[in-house]
Scaffold this active site. Structure first.
Site, mmCIF file in Angstrom:
data_model
loop_
_atom_site.group_PDB
_atom_site.id
_atom_site.type_symbol
_atom_site.label_atom_id
_atom_site.label_comp_id
_atom_site.label_asym_id
_atom_site.label_seq_id
_atom_site.Cartn_x
_atom_site.Cartn_y
_atom_site.Cartn_z
ATOM 1 N NE ARG A 1 51.115 3.912 15.970
ATOM 2 C CZ ARG A 1 50.767 3.121 14.959
ATOM 3 N NH1 ARG A 1 49.502 2.939 14.658
ATOM 4 N NH2 ARG A 1 51.684 2.514 14.238
ATOM 5 N NE ARG B 1 48.623 7.062 12.293
ATOM 6 C CZ ARG B 1 48.944 5.950 11.637
ATOM 7 N NH1 ARG B 1 48.089 5.407 10.796
ATOM 8 N NH2 ARG B 1 50.125 5.402 11.797
ATOM 9 N NE ARG C 1 54.859 -4.023 9.250
ATOM 10 C CZ ARG C 1 53.781 -3.504 9.849
ATOM 11 N NH1 ARG C 1 52.840 -4.291 10.325
ATOM 12 N NH2 ARG C 1 53.650 -2.212 9.965
HETATM 13 P P1 AMP Z 1 51.402 -1.183 12.461
HETATM 14 O O1 AMP Z 1 50.388 -0.708 13.443
HETATM 15 O O2 AMP Z 1 50.883 -2.294 11.582
HETATM 16 O O3 AMP Z 1 51.991 -0.053 11.659
HETATM 17 O O4 AMP Z 1 52.592 -1.841 13.305
HETATM 18 C C1 AMP Z 1 53.331 -1.083 14.246
HETATM 19 C C2 AMP Z 1 54.665 -1.740 14.492
HETATM 20 O O5 AMP Z 1 54.484 -3.052 15.038
HETATM 21 C C3 AMP Z 1 55.545 -1.946 13.269
HETATM 22 O O6 AMP Z 1 56.271 -0.787 12.898
HETATM 23 C C4 AMP Z 1 56.448 -3.082 13.742
HETATM 24 O O7 AMP Z 1 57.440 -2.612 14.628
HETATM 25 C C5 AMP Z 1 55.485 -3.945 14.550
HETATM 26 N N1 AMP Z 1 54.820 -4.976 13.703
HETATM 27 C C6 AMP Z 1 53.501 -5.073 13.426
HETATM 28 N N2 AMP Z 1 53.243 -6.108 12.626
HETATM 29 C C7 AMP Z 1 54.438 -6.708 12.379
HETATM 30 C C8 AMP Z 1 54.849 -7.829 11.606
HETATM 31 N N3 AMP Z 1 53.975 -8.564 10.888
HETATM 32 N N4 AMP Z 1 56.169 -8.143 11.592
HETATM 33 C C9 AMP Z 1 57.073 -7.438 12.301
HETATM 34 N N5 AMP Z 1 56.755 -6.355 13.049
HETATM 35 C C10 AMP Z 1 55.447 -5.985 13.093
#
Ligand code: AMP
Length: 217
Positions: free
Chosen positions: A156, A123, A88
């Site tokens: 969520r 969602r 990311r």
């Molecule tokens: P997601 O389900 O992929 O939208 O991730 C949910 C949350 O987890 C994000 O908004 C971040 O706070 C954290 N997160 C997930 N993957 C990463 C990553 N590669 N780097 C930093 N934070 C992450």
């Protein structure tokens, strides 16, 4: 075959990744899911991550890099993996290239910010197993309950409108620069993420098969 699917929050990348990984027979690694499990288990990682997740911010690179370095070494990744939500940031991508297994292809799923906001507002996520539902494209069989485990469906915390706006901002500032990063090494492909989930999946599969020497589609 090691793949990355990137896309803004609400782009549907989680759903597409689960289905793609199952069809391709490779491991699906969702860093968001790993963190949410840790939050649910109240582990030290979960305690650290929950502050960032609730604010719509990114968990620090060092923490994420450690998690992914360990995860890609596991046995189910031997035939390959599909990364969902990682990298990311540029430092995360650089780490993957420096120390991780080679990434063959990175697909950027293109979805308008407004459409992402709309999808996330609708969602619902299972409070236990994390499966996601949408009232139009993927409604649960029983209202408010998960089809698989029967637990309650919730919004969520980070899908609340204000946090969602922050997540979109973070995506454009921190994650979109990866498009250029992967373009430079000719590993980037783009896919339209605005149509129906079935069409998107079909296009993603065609794209992957056209770029990789794998079994026929
Ligand atoms: P997601 O389900 O992929 O939208 O991730 C949910 C949350 O987890 C994000 O908004 C971040 O706070 C954290 N997160 C997930 N993957 C990463 C990553 N590669 N780097 C930093 N934070 C992450």
């Amino acid at each position: 075959m090691n793949l990355v699917l990137m896309g803004p929050p609400g782009s549907g990348k989680g759903t597409q990744c689960s289905r793609l990984a199952a069809e391709l027979g490779i491991a699906h690694i969702s860093t968001g899911d790993i963190l949410r499990q840790a939050v649910k288990g109240n582990t030290p990682l979960g305690k650290e991550a929950s502050v960032y997740i609730q604010a719509g911010k990114l968990v620090p690179d060092e923490t994420m890099i450690r998690i992914v370095e360990e995860r890609v070494q596991q046995k189910d990744c031997e035939k390959g993996f599909l990364l969902d939500g990682f990298p990311r940031t540029i430092p995360q991508a650089e780490m993957l290239d420096a120390t991780g297994p080679q990434i063959d292809c990175v697909i950027a799923l293109l979805v308008d910010a407004e459409e992402c906001v709309r999808r996330v507002a609708n969602r619902k996520t299972c409070s236990q197993c994390g499966l996601t539902y949408n009232p139009v494209t993927h409604p649960p069989r029983k209202n408010g309950k998960c089809d698989v485990c029967g637990s309650d469906l919730i919004l969520r915390v980070d899908d609340q409108p204000e946090t969602m706006r922050e997540r979109l901002k973070v995506y454009s500032q921190m994650t979109e620069p990866l498009v250029r990063y992967y373009q430079k090494s000719e590993r980037l492909a783009v896919a339209d993420g605005m149509s129906q989930p079935e069409n998107i999946l079909k296009n993603l599969k065609n794209l992957i098969y056209s770029r990789l020497p794998v079994r026929g589609s």
